[in-house]
Design a protein around this motif. Structure first.
Motif, PDB file in Angstrom:
ATOM      1  N   THR A 141       0.297   5.116 -14.023  1.00 51.44           N
ATOM      2  CA  THR A 141       0.585   4.370 -12.799  1.00 51.44           C
ATOM      3  C   THR A 141      -0.715   3.787 -12.255  1.00 51.44           C
ATOM      4  O   THR A 141      -1.683   4.523 -12.036  1.00 51.44           O
ATOM      5  CB  THR A 141       1.231   5.282 -11.736  1.00 51.44           C
ATOM      6  N   GLY A 179      -2.538   1.138  -9.417  1.00 48.35           N
ATOM      7  CA  GLY A 179      -2.420   0.413  -8.163  1.00 48.35           C
ATOM      8  C   GLY A 179      -3.118  -0.931  -8.225  1.00 48.35           C
ATOM      9  O   GLY A 179      -4.271  -1.022  -8.668  1.00 48.35           O
ATOM     10  N   GLU A 182       3.133   1.539 -15.112  1.00 47.21           N
ATOM     11  CA  GLU A 182       3.935   1.332 -13.910  1.00 47.21           C
ATOM     12  C   GLU A 182       2.995   0.780 -12.842  1.00 47.21           C
ATOM     13  O   GLU A 182       2.040   1.438 -12.445  1.00 47.21           O
ATOM     14  CB  GLU A 182       4.559   2.637 -13.415  1.00 47.21           C
ATOM     15  N   LYS A 238       1.944  -0.297  -9.154  1.00 46.70           N
ATOM     16  CA  LYS A 238       2.284   0.115  -7.800  1.00 46.70           C
ATOM     17  C   LYS A 238       1.431  -0.686  -6.817  1.00 46.70           C
ATOM     18  O   LYS A 238       0.228  -0.853  -7.028  1.00 46.70           O
ATOM     19  CB  LYS A 238       2.028   1.613  -7.610  1.00 46.70           C
ATOM     20  N   GLU A 239       2.070  -1.183  -5.750  1.00 49.26           N
ATOM     21  CA  GLU A 239       1.323  -1.970  -4.774  1.00 49.26           C
ATOM     22  C   GLU A 239       0.323  -1.089  -4.034  1.00 49.26           C
ATOM     23  O   GLU A 239       0.665  -0.014  -3.550  1.00 49.26           O
ATOM     24  CB  GLU A 239       2.261  -2.638  -3.773  1.00 49.26           C
ATOM     25  N   ASP A 290      -0.583   9.476  -6.190  1.00 49.87           N
ATOM     26  CA  ASP A 290       0.511   8.526  -6.415  1.00 49.87           C
ATOM     27  C   ASP A 290       0.181   7.539  -7.532  1.00 49.87           C
ATOM     28  O   ASP A 290       1.089   6.929  -8.105  1.00 49.87           O
ATOM     29  CB  ASP A 290       0.814   7.743  -5.133  1.00 49.87           C
ATOM     30  N   VAL A 291      -1.098   7.351  -7.804  1.00 50.87           N
ATOM     31  CA  VAL A 291      -1.551   6.449  -8.872  1.00 50.87           C
ATOM     32  C   VAL A 291      -2.632   7.156  -9.677  1.00 50.87           C
ATOM     33  O   VAL A 291      -3.291   8.065  -9.186  1.00 50.87           O
ATOM     34  CB  VAL A 291      -2.099   5.122  -8.306  1.00 50.87           C
TER      35      VAL A 291
END
Length: 278
Positions: free
Chosen positions: A40, A42, A82, A84-85, A99-100
């Protein structure tokens, strides 16, 4: 009760069932392994030329190309990523919460941010500048920003830098995203948008804004873009190795030309890993 005798047929059936069960277990393990291949990352979703999510769900920009190259060197195919903003105000939180895995989102390396996260790189040296309307001749030098409505995004240091060091009478306007600032600039609600020249060049180069805006040409600061990771993460060293390879094999130059070339952006040479330009 007499002991139960296992017949040859029953034994054979049990053997077949055990093989089937083993096969199912192998498939499950493969699925778990496949899940581990995901990564993931960002990025910005609203910065043309740097990090942009297009209406058809694709991702483009220099940061996207850098992140994709780095992920490849870490063992991940593009399909494993994936996206992610990572809005400016959320970047440290995204990393600290896990989260990332890493962030490549026009993320300038600063001492304040280094207290919270680690940075690989830098991988680009940008400069703070301003974007103004093409027909505005009232802003010819940085001091002309005094008494002007100056826009940047929440969490960015750009507008505050101008007010603190260049134009103390500038009227700061903080919006949630650069696209909102751009709308305000187009509608004359604000007078100038300030952030890194790489980001501004990406906006100015968009076909729908052709001829509407211009860069001030002010090198107001040095912005060393780094890739953010969690404090103490082993990824930092691995990402640095990937960035060095990207420069050496010509992929870095190709990504610059692809994303900034149409705007005639005069980029600095690739920075040396670990060297911060003040």
């Amino acid at each position: 009760m007499k002991p139960h005798k296992v017949t040859a047929a029953a034994a054979a059936a049990a053997f077949v069932l055990s093989l089937a069960a083993a096969g199912c277990g192998s498939e499950d393990a493969a699925d778990t392994s496949s899940g581990d291949e995901k990564i993931t990352i960002g990025i910005k979703f609203d910065q043309p030329g740097v990090g942009l999510k297009t209406p058809d769900g694709k991702y483009t920009g220099f940061d996207v190309d850098v992140a994709t190259y780095v992920a490849k060197e870490l063992g991940h195919e593009p399909g494993d990523i994936e996206w992610k903003e990572a809005k400016s105000a959320d970047r440290e939180t995204l990393l600290q919460r896990g989260d990332v895995d890493f962030i490549a989102a026009s993320y300038s390396i600063t001492p304040e941010r280094e207290q919270k996260v680690d940075f690989a790189g830098p991988y680009l040296l940008a400069h703070q500048d301003v974007l103004i309307r093409a027909d505005d001749n009232t802003i010819k030098k940085p001091a002309d920003l005094n008494n002007k409505k100056l826009c940047s995004v929440t969490g960015s240091t750009s507008a505050q830098n101008v007010k603190d060091e260049i134009a103390p009478k500038a009227q700061l306007q903080e919006y949630g995203g650069y696209s909102e600032c751009l709308t305000g600039l187009e509608n004359k609600v604000i007078d100038a948008l300030t952030t890194d020249d790489s980001i501004l060049a990406g906006y100015a180069a968009q076909s729908e804004f052709k001829g509407k805006f211009k860069l001030g040409g002010f090198k107001l600061s040095n912005e060393n873009y780094g890739i953010g990771v969690q404090k103490g993460s082993e990824l930092k060293a691995q990402i640095n190795t990937a960035l060095e390879k990207m420069v050496e094999d010509g992929s870095w130059d190709a990504a610059v030309e692809k994303n900034f070339g149409p705007a005639n952006y005069k980029n600095e040479p690739a920075p040396k890993i670990g060297t911060i330009v003040d």
